[in-house]
Design an enzyme around this catalytic site. Structure first.
Site, PDB file in Angstrom:
ATOM      1  N   SER A 143       0.875  -1.185   0.000  1.00 47.03           N
ATOM      2  CA  SER A 143       0.000   0.000   0.000  1.00 47.03           C
ATOM      3  C   SER A 143       0.906   1.227   0.000  1.00 47.03           C
ATOM      4  O   SER A 143       2.094   1.136   0.348  1.00 47.03           O
ATOM      5  CB  SER A 143      -0.836  -0.011   1.282  1.00 47.03           C
ATOM      6  N   TYR A 156      -2.308  -1.317  10.432  1.00 44.76           N
ATOM      7  CA  TYR A 156      -2.251  -1.415   8.970  1.00 44.76           C
ATOM      8  C   TYR A 156      -0.902  -0.900   8.454  1.00 44.76           C
ATOM      9  O   TYR A 156      -0.247  -1.543   7.633  1.00 44.76           O
ATOM     10  CB  TYR A 156      -3.414  -0.619   8.381  1.00 44.76           C
TER      11      TYR A 156
HETATM   12  P1  NAD Z   1     -11.580  -5.994  -0.193  1.00 44.89           P
HETATM   13  O1  NAD Z   1     -12.220  -5.848   1.142  1.00 44.89           O
HETATM   14  O2  NAD Z   1     -12.338  -5.667  -1.433  1.00 44.89           O
HETATM   15  O3  NAD Z   1     -11.004  -7.476  -0.370  1.00 44.89           O
HETATM   16  C1  NAD Z   1     -10.323  -8.148   0.655  1.00 44.89           C
HETATM   17  C2  NAD Z   1     -10.266  -9.619   0.329  1.00 44.89           C
HETATM   18  O4  NAD Z   1      -9.569 -10.295   1.391  1.00 44.89           O
HETATM   19  C3  NAD Z   1     -11.659 -10.264   0.232  1.00 44.89           C
HETATM   20  O5  NAD Z   1     -11.652 -11.252  -0.777  1.00 44.89           O
HETATM   21  C4  NAD Z   1     -11.805 -10.914   1.607  1.00 44.89           C
HETATM   22  O6  NAD Z   1     -12.723 -12.013   1.630  1.00 44.89           O
HETATM   23  C5  NAD Z   1     -10.384 -11.386   1.843  1.00 44.89           C
HETATM   24  N1  NAD Z   1     -10.091 -11.672   3.239  1.00 44.89           N
HETATM   25  C6  NAD Z   1     -10.215 -10.874   4.326  1.00 44.89           C
HETATM   26  N2  NAD Z   1      -9.863 -11.533   5.446  1.00 44.89           N
HETATM   27  C7  NAD Z   1      -9.490 -12.788   5.036  1.00 44.89           C
HETATM   28  C8  NAD Z   1      -9.021 -13.930   5.733  1.00 44.89           C
HETATM   29  N3  NAD Z   1      -8.859 -13.949   7.068  1.00 44.89           N
HETATM   30  N4  NAD Z   1      -8.749 -15.044   5.007  1.00 44.89           N
HETATM   31  C9  NAD Z   1      -8.930 -15.053   3.656  1.00 44.89           C
HETATM   32  N5  NAD Z   1      -9.356 -13.991   2.956  1.00 44.89           N
HETATM   33  C10 NAD Z   1      -9.639 -12.876   3.650  1.00 44.89           C
HETATM   34  O7  NAD Z   1     -10.244  -5.106  -0.089  1.00 44.89           O
HETATM   35  P2  NAD Z   1      -9.236  -4.549  -1.198  1.00 44.89           P
HETATM   36  O8  NAD Z   1      -9.303  -3.081  -1.121  1.00 44.89           O
HETATM   37  O9  NAD Z   1      -9.397  -5.224  -2.505  1.00 44.89           O
HETATM   38  O10 NAD Z   1      -7.855  -4.970  -0.516  1.00 44.89           O
HETATM   39  C11 NAD Z   1      -6.989  -5.945  -1.044  1.00 44.89           C
HETATM   40  C12 NAD Z   1      -5.573  -5.642  -0.636  1.00 44.89           C
HETATM   41  O11 NAD Z   1      -5.177  -4.388  -1.193  1.00 44.89           O
HETATM   42  C13 NAD Z   1      -5.383  -5.513   0.887  1.00 44.89           C
HETATM   43  O12 NAD Z   1      -4.157  -6.098   1.263  1.00 44.89           O
HETATM   44  C14 NAD Z   1      -5.361  -4.015   1.090  1.00 44.89           C
HETATM   45  O13 NAD Z   1      -4.647  -3.662   2.244  1.00 44.89           O
HETATM   46  C15 NAD Z   1      -4.647  -3.572  -0.168  1.00 44.89           C
HETATM   47  N6  NAD Z   1      -4.841  -2.167  -0.503  1.00 44.89           N
HETATM   48  C16 NAD Z   1      -6.082  -1.649  -0.749  1.00 44.89           C
HETATM   49  C17 NAD Z   1      -6.205  -0.311  -1.077  1.00 44.89           C
HETATM   50  C18 NAD Z   1      -7.527   0.312  -1.378  1.00 44.89           C
HETATM   51  O14 NAD Z   1      -7.575   1.560  -1.508  1.00 44.89           O
HETATM   52  N7  NAD Z   1      -8.604  -0.437  -1.519  1.00 44.89           N
HETATM   53  C19 NAD Z   1      -5.060   0.501  -1.137  1.00 44.89           C
HETATM   54  C20 NAD Z   1      -3.831  -0.051  -0.888  1.00 44.89           C
HETATM   55  C21 NAD Z   1      -3.723  -1.392  -0.571  1.00 44.89           C
END
Ligand code: NAD
Length: 261
Positions: A143, A156
């Site tokens: 991130s 985080y």
């Molecule tokens: P999201 O909530 O859309 O997806 C998260 C996924 O992780 C889902 O499929 C969920 O079921 C799964 N998950 C959560 N806990 C779990 C567990 N214990 N076991 C198995 N699966 C689990 O979120 P996202 O925004 O797509 O995030 C995905 C990654 O990207 C994360 O690591 C997040 O930190 C990172 N990220 C997101 C953003 C953003 O702005 N959305 C920015 C930077 C980084």
């Protein structure tokens, strides 16, 4: 299709960024092990839809990646049922927002387990087969918060800084095994993880989500636009290509200028 014959495991691919990466890989010919939580009927529809749209094998494993044993079983199942594991994307993640003084210790533990330790456990299991085949790609979804901090996100930010350290060490240890390890550092992407933060801010400020979205973006990013799961999928695909064979141990930002400041 450069990934034809390759098998990719993408944790947390039932939603958001993980799903965008799984789609990009499937479109390029890879067989996919999906992972993540959600409504079983919706997950089955995603799984079957990806398989039918791109003519690849797609399985789903519901492993809870906060624990080591289900991760090991999921890697073993991938190798048994899809024959191999060539590409590992450590993407599953959760968020909790609160000042350190009030931060619930159980949320700290869950974020460190899911956003950081899961990547160690999955990498440890996946590299055995990758080493024997002399080819592998490991992509850790970090991130902008892997590079800079924000108040009220202690767990985080700690986990995301930690995963950049793990990325470097993985890259160093595997440098001559045909395996690369890199991190992608997205800025804001409109997924359920971010939607919750937008909803909370709108409620706190007594404004609509549409009204708070511009401020939410520009508080952090010079560019007032969300990055997309499709864009991150395309970057992940490039990191798996032959052109990226010597790119290893680095973070790649896709963040609307967030960390250029
Ligand atoms: P999201 O909530 O859309 O997806 C998260 C996924 O992780 C889902 O499929 C969920 O079921 C799964 N998950 C959560 N806990 C779990 C567990 N214990 N076991 C198995 N699966 C689990 O979120 P996202 O925004 O797509 O995030 C995905 C990654 O990207 C994360 O690591 C997040 O930190 C990172 N990220 C997101 C953003 C953003 O702005 N959305 C920015 C930077 C980084």
């Amino acid at each position: 299709m450069s990934l034809k014959g390759k098998v990719a495991l993408v944790t947390g691919s039932t939603s958001g960024i993980g799903l965008g990466i799984a789609r990009a890989f499937a479109a390029d010919g890879a067989d996919i092990m999906m992972n993540g939580f959600g409504d079983p009927v919706a997950i089955e529809s995603l799984r079957a839809g990806l398989a039918a749209e791109f003519g690849v094998r797609v399985l789903h494993d519901g492993a809870d990646v906060s624990k080591a044993a289900p991760i090991a079983a999921m890697v073993a199942r991938t190798e048994a049922e899809l024959d191999r594991l060539d590409i590992l994307v450590n993407n599953a993640g959760i968020q909790h927002v609160a000042p350190i003084a009030d931060f619930p210790p159980d949320r700290w533990d869950a974020i460190i387990a899911i956003n950081l330790s899961s990547a160690f456990h999955a990498t440890q299991r996946a590299i055995r087969g990758m080493k024997s085949r002399k080819w592998g790609r490991i992509i850790n979804i970090a991130s902008a918060h892997g590079l800079v901090g924000s108040a009220e996100k202690s767990a985080y930010v700690a986990a995301k800084h930690g995963i950049l350290g793990l990325t470097k060490v993985t890259a160093l240890e595997l440098a001559n095994d045909g395996i690369t390890c890199n991190a992608i550092c997205p800025g804001w992407v409109l997924t359920p993880l971010v939607q919750k933060q937008l909803d909370a801010r709108a409620e706190r400020e007594g404004r609509t989500v549409a009204e708070v979205t511009h401020t939410f973006l520009t508080d952090k990013q010079p560019m007032a636009a969300f990055s997309t799961p499709e864009g991150i999928g395309a970057l992940a695909l490039f990191l798996c290509s032959d052109a990226a064979a010597t790119m290893t141990g680095s973070p790649y930002s896709i963040d609307g200028g967030w960390t250029a400041q």
